[in-house]
Structures are given as structure tokens and as C-alpha cells.
Scaffold this active site. Sequence first.
Site, PDB file in Angstrom:
ATOM      1  N   HIS A  33      -6.958  -5.859   1.922  1.00 42.92           N
ATOM      2  CA  HIS A  33      -5.820  -5.360   2.678  1.00 42.92           C
ATOM      3  C   HIS A  33      -5.303  -6.493   3.561  1.00 42.92           C
ATOM      4  CE1 HIS A  33      -6.853  -0.920   2.193  1.00 42.92           C
ATOM      5  NE2 HIS A  33      -8.038  -1.462   1.930  1.00 42.92           N
ATOM      6  N   HIS A  72     -10.067  -5.075  -3.586  1.00 41.48           N
ATOM      7  CA  HIS A  72      -8.744  -5.269  -2.986  1.00 41.48           C
ATOM      8  C   HIS A  72      -8.923  -5.729  -1.564  1.00 41.48           C
ATOM      9  CE1 HIS A  72      -9.967  -1.050  -2.690  1.00 41.48           C
ATOM     10  NE2 HIS A  72      -9.353  -0.987  -1.519  1.00 41.48           N
ATOM     11  N   ASP A 128       0.845  -1.191   0.000  1.00 40.06           N
ATOM     12  CA  ASP A 128       0.000   0.000   0.000  1.00 40.06           C
ATOM     13  C   ASP A 128       0.884   1.246   0.000  1.00 40.06           C
ATOM     14  OD1 ASP A 128      -3.207   0.549   0.951  1.00 40.06           O
ATOM     15  OD2 ASP A 128      -1.787   2.218   1.160  1.00 40.06           O
ATOM     16  N   ILE A 129       0.482   2.251  -0.743  1.00 33.62           N
ATOM     17  CA  ILE A 129       1.269   3.479  -0.868  1.00 33.62           C
ATOM     18  C   ILE A 129       1.259   4.292   0.431  1.00 33.62           C
ATOM     19  CG2 ILE A 129      -0.523   5.089  -1.682  1.00 33.62           C
ATOM     20  CD1 ILE A 129       1.430   5.861  -3.966  1.00 33.62           C
ATOM     21  N   VAL A 171     -10.942   2.987  -3.776  1.00 35.94           N
ATOM     22  CA  VAL A 171     -10.562   2.525  -5.114  1.00 35.94           C
ATOM     23  C   VAL A 171     -11.557   1.454  -5.568  1.00 35.94           C
ATOM     24  CG1 VAL A 171      -8.760   1.498  -6.524  1.00 35.94           C
ATOM     25  CG2 VAL A 171      -8.133   3.015  -4.633  1.00 35.94           C
ATOM     26  N   ASN A 208     -12.889  -3.187   2.112  1.00 33.05           N
ATOM     27  CA  ASN A 208     -13.943  -2.176   2.150  1.00 33.05           C
ATOM     28  C   ASN A 208     -14.812  -2.294   0.906  1.00 33.05           C
ATOM     29  OD1 ASN A 208     -13.157  -0.816   4.588  1.00 33.05           O
ATOM     30  ND2 ASN A 208     -11.407   0.021   3.469  1.00 33.05           N
TER      31      ASN A 208
HETATM   32  P1  5GP Z   1      -9.845   1.477   0.283  1.00 33.25           P
HETATM   33  O1  5GP Z   1     -10.160   2.660   1.165  1.00 33.25           O
HETATM   34  O2  5GP Z   1     -10.430   1.628  -1.094  1.00 33.25           O
HETATM   35  O3  5GP Z   1     -10.167   0.173   0.935  1.00 33.25           O
HETATM   36  O4  5GP Z   1      -8.257   1.445   0.167  1.00 33.25           O
HETATM   37  C1  5GP Z   1      -7.558   1.967  -0.899  1.00 33.25           C
HETATM   38  C2  5GP Z   1      -6.089   1.828  -0.561  1.00 33.25           C
HETATM   39  O5  5GP Z   1      -5.343   2.010  -1.740  1.00 33.25           O
HETATM   40  C3  5GP Z   1      -5.586   2.854   0.457  1.00 33.25           C
HETATM   41  O6  5GP Z   1      -5.031   2.163   1.576  1.00 33.25           O
HETATM   42  C4  5GP Z   1      -4.545   3.652  -0.330  1.00 33.25           C
HETATM   43  O7  5GP Z   1      -3.436   4.020   0.464  1.00 33.25           O
HETATM   44  C5  5GP Z   1      -4.166   2.705  -1.438  1.00 33.25           C
HETATM   45  N1  5GP Z   1      -3.736   3.356  -2.668  1.00 33.25           N
HETATM   46  C6  5GP Z   1      -4.378   4.365  -3.326  1.00 33.25           C
HETATM   47  N2  5GP Z   1      -3.715   4.687  -4.445  1.00 33.25           N
HETATM   48  C7  5GP Z   1      -2.634   3.847  -4.516  1.00 33.25           C
HETATM   49  C8  5GP Z   1      -1.575   3.682  -5.461  1.00 33.25           C
HETATM   50  O8  5GP Z   1      -1.471   4.387  -6.470  1.00 33.25           O
HETATM   51  N3  5GP Z   1      -0.650   2.710  -5.189  1.00 33.25           N
HETATM   52  C9  5GP Z   1      -0.733   1.912  -4.082  1.00 33.25           C
HETATM   53  N4  5GP Z   1       0.241   0.995  -3.918  1.00 33.25           N
HETATM   54  N5  5GP Z   1      -1.714   2.038  -3.173  1.00 33.25           N
HETATM   55  C10 5GP Z   1      -2.659   2.997  -3.387  1.00 33.25           C
END
Ligand code: 5GP
Length: 119
Positions: free
Chosen positions: A106, A104, A33-34, A100, A91
Site C-alpha cells: 500500500h 501488495h 485501492d477500491i 488478498v 500486511n
Molecule cells: P490487505 O488487507 O490485504 O492488506 O489489503 C487489501 C486491499 O485491497 C484493501 O485495501 C482493499 O480495499 C483492496 N481491494 C480489495 N479488492 C479490490 C479490488 O477488486 N480492486 C482494488 N483496486 N482494490 C481492492
Amino acid sequence: MTYDPNNVFAKILRGEIPCKKVYEDDYALAFHDINPQAPVHVLVIPKGEYVNMDDFTAHAPADLITGFFRAVGEVARQLELVEPGYRILANAGSHAGQEVPHLHIHIFGGRPLGPMLSR
Ligand code: 5GP
């Protein structure tokens, strides 16, 4: 629920933007994760256009569902998280704060993770 092929994880899958890859097979890609929320914070995504768990479990073929979840377990093993333990989280939708719109999972680990929900 329409899949947006320009979401950031679709771009990562197509190799259009880089990621720190930790695992890849025919069904899944895993990368760091970034913005990590734990010492280990890895995302595992299926190789298919699915918005979230609802879309995936309703519409994905059985081999992809099996392969994807096997990959999640394999990533945790390869990261040596089985002992002392880890947490997975996915999520889905606005109440969960999904950012996103590509499924995915985590994987969090590397320290005691505290209560399941922050509040
Ligand atoms: P969500 O809130 O959708 O469950 O989590 C999205 C996750 O994607 C977040 O933890 C965020 O830090 C990660 N993320 C968003 N953009 C990028 C990216 O460009 N690269 C990577 N490696 N992670 C990302």
C-alpha cells in the site's frame, strides 16, 4: 502457503477484472485501492505468484525483487508524494489482517498520516 490463482489481484493482473492503473512495467502493476484510506491510496503488486512478503523474499528471483521495489519508489515519485511524504505498508498473514493473498504494498499519501498504528 499455497498461492490461490483466483485471488482478486491475480484476476486484475490477468486483465479479467478492471483496475484504475497508475503504473506498469515488466515487474509490477500499480492501481488505486477500491476503498481508499487516504487521499492517495495505491497498491503495487509484483508480476508473479507470491502470497505475501514472506513468500516473495524467500522465493522470488533477484531481478523481480529489485524491479518490484524500484517500481514502488517510482510510483511514489510519479504520484509526487516524495515531498511532502508518504507511507508504505504491507500486511502479511492473519495478525496483520491481510485480505488478498497476493503480495501488495500500500502507498498512502495526500495528507498527514498520523501515528503508525491505529491501536
Ligand atoms: P490487505 O488487507 O490485504 O492488506 O489489503 C487489501 C486491499 O485491497 C484493501 O485495501 C482493499 O480495499 C483492496 N481491494 C480489495 N479488492 C479490490 C479490488 O477488486 N480492486 C482494488 N483496486 N482494490 C481492492
